[in-house]
Design an enzyme around this catalytic site. Structure first.
Site, PDB file in Angstrom:
ATOM      1  N   ARG A 586      -6.922  -5.722   5.622  1.00  0.00           N
ATOM      2  CA  ARG A 586      -5.489  -5.987   5.824  1.00  0.00           C
ATOM      3  C   ARG A 586      -4.892  -4.949   6.774  1.00  0.00           C
ATOM      4  O   ARG A 586      -4.055  -5.285   7.614  1.00  0.00           O
ATOM      5  CB  ARG A 586      -4.743  -5.976   4.488  1.00  0.00           C
ATOM      6  CG  ARG A 586      -5.065  -7.162   3.595  1.00  0.00           C
ATOM      7  CD  ARG A 586      -4.197  -7.191   2.358  1.00  0.00           C
ATOM      8  NE  ARG A 586      -2.800  -7.458   2.675  1.00  0.00           N
ATOM      9  CZ  ARG A 586      -1.797  -7.296   1.807  1.00  0.00           C
ATOM     10  NH1 ARG A 586      -2.040  -6.837   0.583  1.00  0.00           N
ATOM     11  NH2 ARG A 586      -0.549  -7.565   2.176  1.00  0.00           N
ATOM     12  N   CYS A 645       1.955   0.477   0.904  1.00  0.00           N
ATOM     13  CA  CYS A 645       0.924  -0.525   0.619  1.00  0.00           C
ATOM     14  C   CYS A 645       1.502  -1.874   0.995  1.00  0.00           C
ATOM     15  O   CYS A 645       2.209  -1.990   1.994  1.00  0.00           O
ATOM     16  CB  CYS A 645       0.492  -0.457  -0.844  1.00  0.00           C
ATOM     17  SG  CYS A 645       1.840  -0.733  -2.018  1.00  0.00           S
TER      18      CYS A 645
END
Length: 687
Positions: A586, A645
């Site tokens: 990601r 995050c």
């Protein structure tokens, strides 16, 4: 709305309650008994005595309907100044509701008063119920009285004017834990169950060493409890009342600070230190402490309501200062100071509070009359326990509200021992995983004993804000402080009580609760290392079903841990170190299953949260974590480190891992979900 009490003769029992002390607690109990048709006689002094004699007790209760006027009971109670004005009866129950500092003189006066005009005295024949804080009154009472029942009192009533008491709780007015002290004596006679009202105070009498027979005492206690329940008090009879009195004392210590200082994080830090000193002193004295909600005590009906025109003040000490009366600090904080000195310890913060309250009362200082400079001087007296350890082997707490490095985690075996101790931590189960909405169901199927469920989506984030914005608040915005405080109190978080959080995914979701509570000023919060799996592997017990805790009293304040907004995160990526805690694919932009754009904040470093854990779901050893972060260019110097995050959840786990090795880091709460929703923000891809 005004009412009058039932007339004389309306009592439904043969007992008469002689209530010595007509302050907030004593007058509330007297009023409720009288309104229930139970015979009472009130003993008062000074201006309060004069007001009660002249006009009776003005007893204020919440409005009967929302927005209405207070219910005002004007009660013409029988009142006396002392034992010389009272003809004691064999069926009387003496109730001591004065402050602890008055116990010695009051009980000395009442102990040897005659009963029924004969040779028998009160101390020999009448039961005495203690409605007081602290541990000293029971010793004073047992020196003279053969039959003593001690109580833990939960009452929000206020007494600021002579002849007037304000009682805002409804429908339950006051709650009591009640028990014979010392604990039950073995008997060959039948005992009356503690939760059953006796039909006769003399049934099953068995002689004991002085005073009333053992089984008769059990029946008497049950009968008194039944009378109090009829008077709208919640009462639970316990056989170990001494443990619960010690637990209540811990709460009284922190409450006393509101008599000295305005609210704030530094006052909360002082409260935590008061309790830490108390735990050390009580443990050294061999005094067992029970905390939390006592078995069988239902406080759901003890709900505070507004009484128009009457804003409730603070604790009983706050009220004493407001009235200009004497204070009981010598028997609250002073009790801890005494125990510490008797066992070779010190309790400097408790000693400081004791002296300051006494001095404020002497000089007429109003509640909250001491300022920040004095509070800093008080905090400066705190001394860590020998070897840097505190009770139960916990690492000390920095008085600024930041847990020192090393106090982030707790092992399953150590937690088991703490749960069996006199001062168990509060357990919070934060079962949550992306794509799994059934965390509460998993909790009900199996959780640690006594653990309370916390819903990450609804209680640890502000989804209303996330849903109404343009996405730049992120998927899990921080909850506002008031909402978080209400939730924390619902979980049972109390000032001075440690908290342990856990989940079933290595702490990845529990760390959100760890971070939020520490950010909001709760100093002693730890994560269960190994999570639920580690507890299971250790062969430790689990429970099923739901746990409803006693409401907490925590006062939260924001800002105890650093946060970043988008601009600060962008700057830190170039001028400091910004870590991206998502999975590597990601970060590199190879996949993006959730958020609007793939990639990462330009300049951020990839540091997947999962790499903080070993194959069993435990945090890697501190040496391994230190080496991992050193490879990213992070050490324990004064570098500025930030973490983000996907939505600010697993980044908290990264901050916990950094804290294990002594590195402080700031959280970007919006994280990638917020950044990628803003088309003005640049995106980088690749390694």
């Amino acid at each position: 709305m005004t009412s009058t009490a039932p007339g004389d003769g309306a009592t439904a029992t043969t007992r008469r309650y002689v209530i010595i002390g007509a302050g907030a607690v004593g007058a509330t109990v007297a009023a409720q008994l009288r309104l229930a048709g139970i015979d009472v006689l009130v003993v008062a002094r000074g201006a309060n005595l004069a007001a009660l004699r002249e006009g009776g007790l003005r007893y204020l209760r919440p409005p009967a309907t929302e927005g209405g006027d207070p219910v005002v009971h004007q009660l013409d109670l029988p009142v006396a100044a002392g034992p010389a004005e009272v003809d004691l009866r064999a069926t009387d129950v003496l109730v001591l509701a004065t402050k602890a500092q008055d116990s010695e003189a009051v009980l000395a006066a009442w102990a040897w008063a005659p009963v029924d005009g004969g040779p028998a005295t009160a101390a020999e024949t009448l039961p005495l119920v203690l409605l007081q804080n602290g541990l000293d009154s029971v010793r004073v009472a047992l020196r003279r009285f053969a039959t003593v029942l001690d109580a833990v009192v939960y009452s929000p009533a206020s007494h600021l004017r002579p002849g007037e008491v304000i009682s805002p709780a409804t429908p339950i007015v006051t709650a009591l834990l009640l028990g014979r002290t010392p604990g039950p004596v073995a008997s060959s006679g039948p005992a009356v169950p503690s939760d059953t009202a006796a039909s006769s105070d003399t049934a099953g009498t068995v002689a004991s060493a002085g005073g009333v027979g053992t089984s008769e005492v059990d029946a008497l206690t049950a009968g008194i409890a039944d009378d109090l329940r009829r008077a709208s008090l919640a009462v639970q009879v316990l056989g170990d009342i001494e443990r619960w009195k010690a637990g209540k004392l811990l709460g009284n210590l922190a409450y006393n600070l509101d008599a000295l200082y305005p609210p704030g994080p530094r006052r909360d830090a002082a409260g935590a230190e008061l309790v830490a000193e108390a735990r050390r002193a009580l443990a050294a004295a061999g005094i067992d402490v029970a905390e939390g909600l006592a078995p069988g005590l239902d406080l759901s009906g003890l709900v505070l309501a507004d009484i128009p025109g009457h804003v409730r003040g603070g604790s009983s000490t706050w009220q004493s200062l407001a009235r200009g009366g004497s204070v009981e600090s010598d028997f609250l904080n002073g009790e801890i100071v005494l125990l510490a000195r008797l066992h070779g310890l010190t309790a400097p913060v408790n000693a400081g509070v004791q002296a300051r309250i006494a001095g404020s009362a002497r000089r007429g200082v109003p509640p909250g009359g001491l300022g920040d400079a004095d509070l800093e001087a008080l905090l400066a007296t705190a001394t860590p326990a020998a070897g840097g350890q505190v009770a139960n082997g916990r690492v000390p707490v920095d008085l600024a509200g930041r847990t020192r490095a090393g106090a982030v985690l707790v092992e399953a075996s150590a937690l088991r021992d703490e749960l069996d101790s006199a001062t168990p931590p509060l357990l919070l189960d934060v079962r949550w995983a992306l794509g799994d909405p059934h965390g509460h169901d998993h909790y009900r199927e199996a959780h640690l004993p006594g653990a309370v469920y916390v819903d990450l989506d609804t209680e640890l984030a502000d989804h209303a804000r996330a849903a109404t914005g343009d996405g730049t608040a992120g998927r899990h915005p921080l909850p506002d402080l008031d909402s978080l405080q209400r939730a924390a109190r619902r979980w049972g978080v109390r000032a001075g009580r440690p908290v342990v959080v856990y989940d079933n995914v290595g702490g990845l979701s529990a760390a959100r609760a760890w971070w939020l509570l520490r950010w909001a000023g709760v100093p002693d919060v730890r994560i269960l290392n190994g999570a639920l799996g580690g507890w299971r592997t250790a062969g430790l017990p689990l429970e099923t079903g739901e746990v409803t805790p006693a409401p907490g009293d925590i006062v939260l304040s924001a800002g105890h841990l650093p946060v970043l907004d988008a601009d600060a995160a962008a700057a830190l990526a170039h001028d400091g170190i910004l870590l991206d805690a998502r999975a590597g694919e990601r970060y590199r932009g190879e996949v993006e299953p959730i958020d609007p754009r793939a990639g990462h904040i330009p300049g951020a470093l990839s540091a997947a949260t999962g790499d903080n854990l070993d194959a069993t779901g435990r945090f890697r050893p501190a040496a391994d974590l230190r080496a991992r972060f050193a490879a990213l260019g992070i050490d324990v110097t004064d570098q500025t480190v930030g973490v983000y995050c996907g939505s600010g959840v697993t980044a908290a786990h990264e901050i916990a891992a950094l804290a294990v090795v002594g590195i402080d880091a700031a959280l970007y709460p919006g994280s990638w979900s917020a950044w990628s929703s803003d088309p003005a923000r640049p995106v980088a891809t690749g390694a």
